[in-house]
Design a protein around this motif. Structure first.
Motif, PDB file in Angstrom:
ATOM      1  N   GLU A 179       0.827  -1.207   0.000  1.00 25.42           N
ATOM      2  CA  GLU A 179       0.000   0.000   0.000  1.00 25.42           C
ATOM      3  C   GLU A 179       0.861   1.257   0.000  1.00 25.42           C
ATOM      4  N   VAL A 180       1.951   1.223   0.758  1.00 26.94           N
ATOM      5  CA  VAL A 180       2.870   2.360   0.769  1.00 26.94           C
ATOM      6  C   VAL A 180       3.403   2.611  -0.633  1.00 26.94           C
ATOM      7  N   GLU A 181       3.839   1.563  -1.307  1.00 24.77           N
ATOM      8  CA  GLU A 181       4.403   1.730  -2.646  1.00 24.77           C
ATOM      9  C   GLU A 181       3.358   2.234  -3.637  1.00 24.77           C
ATOM     10  N   LYS A 182       2.126   1.752  -3.531  1.00 23.70           N
ATOM     11  CA  LYS A 182       1.066   2.238  -4.422  1.00 23.70           C
ATOM     12  C   LYS A 182       0.821   3.727  -4.214  1.00 23.70           C
ATOM     13  N   LEU A 183       0.827   4.175  -2.971  1.00 20.12           N
ATOM     14  CA  LEU A 183       0.609   5.592  -2.690  1.00 20.12           C
ATOM     15  C   LEU A 183       1.793   6.435  -3.156  1.00 20.12           C
ATOM     16  N   LEU A 184       3.003   5.937  -2.928  1.00 21.34           N
ATOM     17  CA  LEU A 184       4.189   6.670  -3.392  1.00 21.34           C
ATOM     18  C   LEU A 184       4.200   6.755  -4.921  1.00 21.34           C
ATOM     19  N   ASP A 185       3.838   5.679  -5.576  1.00 22.19           N
ATOM     20  CA  ASP A 185       3.789   5.686  -7.049  1.00 22.19           C
ATOM     21  C   ASP A 185       2.728   6.647  -7.561  1.00 22.19           C
ATOM     22  N   SER A 186       1.714   6.920  -6.740  1.00 21.62           N
ATOM     23  CA  SER A 186       0.639   7.835  -7.151  1.00 21.62           C
ATOM     24  C   SER A 186       1.032   9.299  -6.996  1.00 21.62           C
ATOM     25  N   GLY A 187       2.155   9.561  -6.312  1.00 26.40           N
ATOM     26  CA  GLY A 187       2.604  10.941  -6.163  1.00 26.40           C
ATOM     27  C   GLY A 187       2.740  11.435  -4.746  1.00 26.40           C
ATOM     28  N   PHE A 188       2.525  10.557  -3.753  1.00 30.94           N
ATOM     29  CA  PHE A 188       2.689  10.976  -2.364  1.00 30.94           C
ATOM     30  C   PHE A 188       4.160  11.103  -1.996  1.00 30.94           C
ATOM     31  N   GLU A 189       4.438  12.039  -1.091  1.00 28.60           N
ATOM     32  CA  GLU A 189       5.753  12.158  -0.469  1.00 28.60           C
ATOM     33  C   GLU A 189       5.660  11.540   0.922  1.00 28.60           C
ATOM     34  N   ALA A 190       6.578  10.640   1.240  1.00 24.88           N
ATOM     35  CA  ALA A 190       6.588  10.044   2.572  1.00 24.88           C
ATOM     36  C   ALA A 190       7.209  11.016   3.562  1.00 24.88           C
ATOM     37  N   VAL A 191       6.501  11.261   4.673  1.00 22.77           N
ATOM     38  CA  VAL A 191       6.995  12.172   5.706  1.00 22.77           C
ATOM     39  C   VAL A 191       6.843  11.503   7.063  1.00 22.77           C
ATOM     40  N   ALA A 192       7.669  11.941   8.005  1.00 22.59           N
ATOM     41  CA  ALA A 192       7.633  11.396   9.361  1.00 22.59           C
ATOM     42  C   ALA A 192       7.117  12.452  10.330  1.00 22.59           C
ATOM     43  N   LEU A 193       6.445  11.999  11.387  1.00 24.18           N
ATOM     44  CA  LEU A 193       5.924  12.905  12.403  1.00 24.18           C
ATOM     45  C   LEU A 193       6.839  12.983  13.616  1.00 24.18           C
ATOM     46  N   GLY A 194       7.936  12.238  13.597  1.00 24.48           N
ATOM     47  CA  GLY A 194       8.850  12.241  14.735  1.00 24.48           C
ATOM     48  C   GLY A 194       9.227  10.819  15.102  1.00 24.48           C
ATOM     49  N   PRO A 195      10.045  10.667  16.128  1.00 19.79           N
ATOM     50  CA  PRO A 195      10.548   9.336  16.482  1.00 19.79           C
ATOM     51  C   PRO A 195       9.528   8.437  17.168  1.00 19.79           C
ATOM     52  N   ARG A 196       8.446   8.991  17.658  1.00 20.76           N
ATOM     53  CA  ARG A 196       7.451   8.187  18.382  1.00 20.76           C
ATOM     54  C   ARG A 196       6.377   7.665  17.435  1.00 20.76           C
ATOM     55  N   ILE A 197       5.876   6.470  17.728  1.00 21.73           N
ATOM     56  CA  ILE A 197       4.774   5.897  16.974  1.00 21.73           C
ATOM     57  C   ILE A 197       3.472   6.336  17.625  1.00 21.73           C
TER      58      ILE A 197
END
Length: 239
Positions: free
Chosen positions: A203-221
């Motif tokens: 799912e991550v790869e499908k979204l990235l292929d669609s044009g999304f940029e992966a971003v992080a919210l910080g070190p905590r989950i």
């Protein structure tokens, strides 16, 4: 309830309305209102203003009002969210309305329980009620649009491209990605947040292929509802 919302169905006459549901109960138990008190009112989808309680008993409240103030501008954000469990969904619906997102798209994911799509919370009337509660809290009158997409792949391949046209797309995912970038509060954004446990790699790869940029919210989950609040809080315009 910082704003008493009404619709045409509540009108007794132009400039005069009556309520007898949970809004009446709120006036009694929270506001401890009395006849003659002033209350903030707003027409759902329209203007806001002031009202005066001219009648108040256990059966109904009658308010005479005038409207002269536009609602606050919406946050130009479409929230793309893997359908959370029903209890959390209620809170997220309220939060989405409070933050002023333009629209909310609830999508399927491998880690979304099939039973979640059968919850009564997704009934249009129930969704609307939770959104209204968020608007009442935030003093807004305009409901976010809510769309349901129970099939991940057809949505991503067939309908997502049109949704992303002219918008920046950010995928908040717990990986070692760049932090959430600065954005202009006028930027049109689509922000995707996965289910508990995150989107699976496919799912991550499908979204990235669609044009999304992966971003992080910080070190905590973060839990989903906290991730939603964290992202939208950073996107709110400065006072």
């Amino acid at each position: 309830m910082n704003l008493l919302l009404f619709t045409a169905d509540d009108l007794l006459a132009p400039g005069r309305l009556a309520v007898s549901d949970r809004r009446l109960q709120h006036l009694h138990t929270v506001h401890r209102a009395r006849p003659g008190d002033t209350v903030r009112v707003g027409e759902t989808g329209g203007l806001m203003g002031q009202g005066v309680l001219v009648e108040l008993d256990r059966q109904r409240a009658v308010i005479e009002f005038s409207l002269d103030t536009p609602p606050p501008a919406k946050l130009p954000v479409t929230l793309l969210l893997a359908l959370p469990r029903p209890k959390m969904l209620r809170r997220i619906l309220r939060s989405a309305a409070e933050f002023g997102v333009e629209s909310l798209v609830l999508i399927n994911s491998y880690r979304v329980e099939k039973s979640y799509w059968q919850t009564p919370v997704l009934q249009p009337g129930t969704v609307r009620d939770y959104l209204l509660q968020g608007l009442e809290q935030a003093r807004d009158t305009v409901l976010p649009a809510v769309h349901l997409e129970p099939r991940f792949k057809p949505f991503v391949e067939d309908r997502l491209p049109a949704l992303l046209a002219g918008r920046r797309a950010l995928l908040a995912h717990p990986r070692d990605d760049a932090p959430l970038p600065p954005t202009d509060n006028r930027d049109a954004l689509v922000v995707a947040i996965g289910p508990e446990g995150g989107f699976i790699p496919y799912e991550v790869e499908k979204l990235l292929d669609s044009g999304f940029e992966a971003v992080a919210l910080g070190p905590r989950i973060l839990r989903v509802e906290n991730a939603v609040s964290s992202v939208l809080g950073r996107l709110l315009p400065a006072p």
